[in-house]
Write a protein that holds these residues in place. Structure first.
Motif, PDB file in Angstrom:
ATOM      1  N   ASP A 375      -3.092   8.268  34.603  1.00  0.00           N
ATOM      2  CA  ASP A 375      -3.610   9.492  35.222  1.00  0.00           C
ATOM      3  C   ASP A 375      -5.113   9.385  35.486  1.00  0.00           C
ATOM      4  N   LEU A 376      -5.833   8.755  34.563  1.00  0.00           N
ATOM      5  CA  LEU A 376      -7.282   8.599  34.707  1.00  0.00           C
ATOM      6  C   LEU A 376      -7.622   7.748  35.924  1.00  0.00           C
ATOM      7  N   ILE A 377      -6.994   6.595  36.041  1.00  0.00           N
ATOM      8  CA  ILE A 377      -7.294   5.667  37.136  1.00  0.00           C
ATOM      9  C   ILE A 377      -6.845   6.249  38.472  1.00  0.00           C
ATOM     10  N   LEU A 378      -5.687   6.924  38.468  1.00  0.00           N
ATOM     11  CA  LEU A 378      -5.180   7.551  39.689  1.00  0.00           C
ATOM     12  C   LEU A 378      -6.145   8.625  40.189  1.00  0.00           C
ATOM     13  N   ALA A 379      -6.585   9.493  39.270  1.00  0.00           N
ATOM     14  CA  ALA A 379      -7.486  10.584  39.654  1.00  0.00           C
ATOM     15  C   ALA A 379      -8.838  10.056  40.117  1.00  0.00           C
ATOM     16  N   LYS A 380      -9.330   9.007  39.469  1.00  0.00           N
ATOM     17  CA  LYS A 380     -10.618   8.433  39.861  1.00  0.00           C
ATOM     18  C   LYS A 380     -10.544   7.846  41.268  1.00  0.00           C
ATOM     19  N   TYR A 381      -9.454   7.166  41.574  1.00  0.00           N
ATOM     20  CA  TYR A 381      -9.298   6.562  42.899  1.00  0.00           C
ATOM     21  C   TYR A 381      -9.250   7.638  43.982  1.00  0.00           C
TER      22      TYR A 381
END
Length: 481
Positions: A375-381
């Motif tokens: 979720d962290l990497i998805l939201a950052k992208y």
């Protein structure tokens, strides 16, 4: 209307301004020259060439302004680690007689009290329309300044980004307590409307980034041109009939904007980006630079890189180092925190480690599941607010993962080949990521290790003597078919 020409030599390009000035066909024509810098990041090693370029232009015409669009320090240990941080930049800018400057986000890196003191010692008009200060340590800045050159009234408005840090510039939240940062685009328009009836030229000095500058120019034609910064790009374009410029980063170039006025009206605007490498260093500024670089502690090599490291290799090293130091299973380092594009093979000194990580970043340990990392990497992208750090791999790690996107560059999934579902992993993060990369992911209280990243890297290099960089990216972006 505009020309972007790196082919002209430095002398020829600045001489072109003189030709325009001397060829004015009537007393009503005025040619103004704006020299601009942005995102210098304390690269005083290029100031001797900058001084030569500026002096050459001043010798040609008195109708010249020298302007900076922010981020003057953080990025050079010889500036950042002086007894009074940033002092060399202030001394050299004062000697060069900058006319105006706005704030960048990195002006706040050493705290408000320090910034307030530095502004008080600058012989430059520091302007910013979207800072409202309630503290005695940081003075309330003027939103704009009006300068008259050759009978032409020039209004310069300054703005700084508030898009990457929760209504304040990117940085540590404690650096911004007591200061509010209203929407920079709204404030730019507000003061342009105020200045337009008073001035013959209205110029925006912006540290918003070229994408946000372009957004603003789609809304208004109040500005004659924009001197931009923040996104470290070389920009020469026209948006809605208005010239938008930016010189890149680290004082590799100087921007030269010539404006021909026919009485009180703009007749022509021309922009050139000139590499400073084309100038011989000014001896006075070369001596100043040598004085600041005379530091045995910073100059002495402490270890060796066995091959060239690129930015990915440095990010991998930093992620691996914080993982091991914190006793964690995984380590991630954000790309924006890697402040060098590379380090060549050979001896590496203390200064290079503090150039690589100039912020005093510390390591925090957290526990995260595979799902939380997803979720962290998805939201950052997909972050459309902080665009400067979005739509790219941002968190680098020895732990491999794949970001899956659709045809519109929207991330839809993150695949971790080696991580198990439902299991919690001990993860080492830079404290900047811990404080700012929430995105709905609960980091918990975290374990503040007190380990300072630049000192950790320095000690690791001293211990091993040699390091072989891993320049392979363990992360990739694929488009779903």
């Amino acid at each position: 209307m505009k020309r972007f020409n790196r082919g002209l030599g430095g002398f020829m390009a600045l001489a072109a301004s003189a030709v325009m000035f001397l060829s004015a066909c009537s007393s009503d024509e005025h040619t103004l020259v704006f020299l601009s810098t942005n995102d210098m990041h304390a690269r005083i090693q290029h100031f001797p060439q900058l001084a030569s370029a500026v002096q050459q232009c001043r010798d040609t015409t008195g109708a010249m302004l020298l302007v900076d669009a922010g981020d003057r320090w953080t990025g050079n240990a010889y500036v950042d680690m002086t007894e009074e941080k940033g002092r060399p930049i202030i001394e050299m800018m004062n000697a060069l007689k900058y006319d105006a400057a706005t704030l960048g986000n990195h002006e706040f890196d050493h705290g408000q009290a320090h910034l307030g003191k530095m502004i008080g010692e600058m012989n430059t008009r520091v302007i910013c329309a979207n800072t409202i200060s309630d503290t005695c340590t940081f003075p309330q800045l003027d939103p704009y300044t009006i300068i008259e050159k050759d009978g032409v009234k020039i209004g310069l408005i300054g703005v700084v980004t508030n898009y990457e840090g929760g209504d304040h510039p990117a940085g540590n939240v404690e650096s911004f307590c007591g200061v509010r940062f209203p929407d920079p685009q709204a404030m730019a328009i507000k003061y342009a409307e105020e200045l337009r009836p008073q001035c013959d030229l209205v110029v925006l000095v912006s540290h918003m980034g070229d994408d946000r500058d372009a957004e603003l120019l789609e809304k208004t034609d109040l500005f004659d041109f924009v001197i931009g910064g923040h996104t470290h790009k070389e920009v020469d374009t026209e948006i809605n009939g208005t010239l938008l410029t930016q010189t890149g980063k680290n004082l590799h170039n100087i921007g030269v904007t010539t404006v021909v006025m026919d009485g009180k009206k703009v007749k022509d605007i021309d922009f050139r980006l000139i590499p400073l490498s084309e100038y011989e260093p000014d001896p006075q500024y070369l001596e100043m630079q040598r004085k600041f670089y005379d530091n045995k502690e910073l100059n002495s090599p402490v270890g060796e890189f066995t091959k060239d490291a690129d930015k990915v290799g440095l990010a991998n090293w930093m992620a691996e180092s914080i993982r091991d130091a914190a006793g964690c299973e995984l380590g991630f380092y954000h790309f924006g925190g890697v402040r060098l594009d590379g380090i060549p093979a050979g001896g590496v000194g203390t200064a290079k480690m503090f150039d690589l990580e100039p912020f005093g970043t510390k390591v925090v340990g957290v526990e995260l599941t595979r799902e939380q990392l997803h979720d962290l990497i998805l939201a950052k992208y997909n972050d459309d607010e902080n665009r400067k750090e979005a739509h790219r791999v941002d968190l680098f790690s020895p732990c491999s993962y794949v970001i899956v996107t659709d045809g519109q560059d929207h991330a839809t999934d993150v695949l971790f080949p080696t991580l198990d579902f439902g299991r919690k992993y001990k993860v080492a993060l830079p404290d900047y990521v811990f404080r700012n990369y929430k995105y709905g992911v609960d980091f918990g209280e975290g374990v503040q290790t007190g380990i300072q990243v630049n000192k950790l890297l320095l000690e690791n290099l001293k211990k091993t003597g040699k390091y072989t960089p891993d320049n392979k990216s363990h992360q990739r972006v694929v488009v779903s078919k």
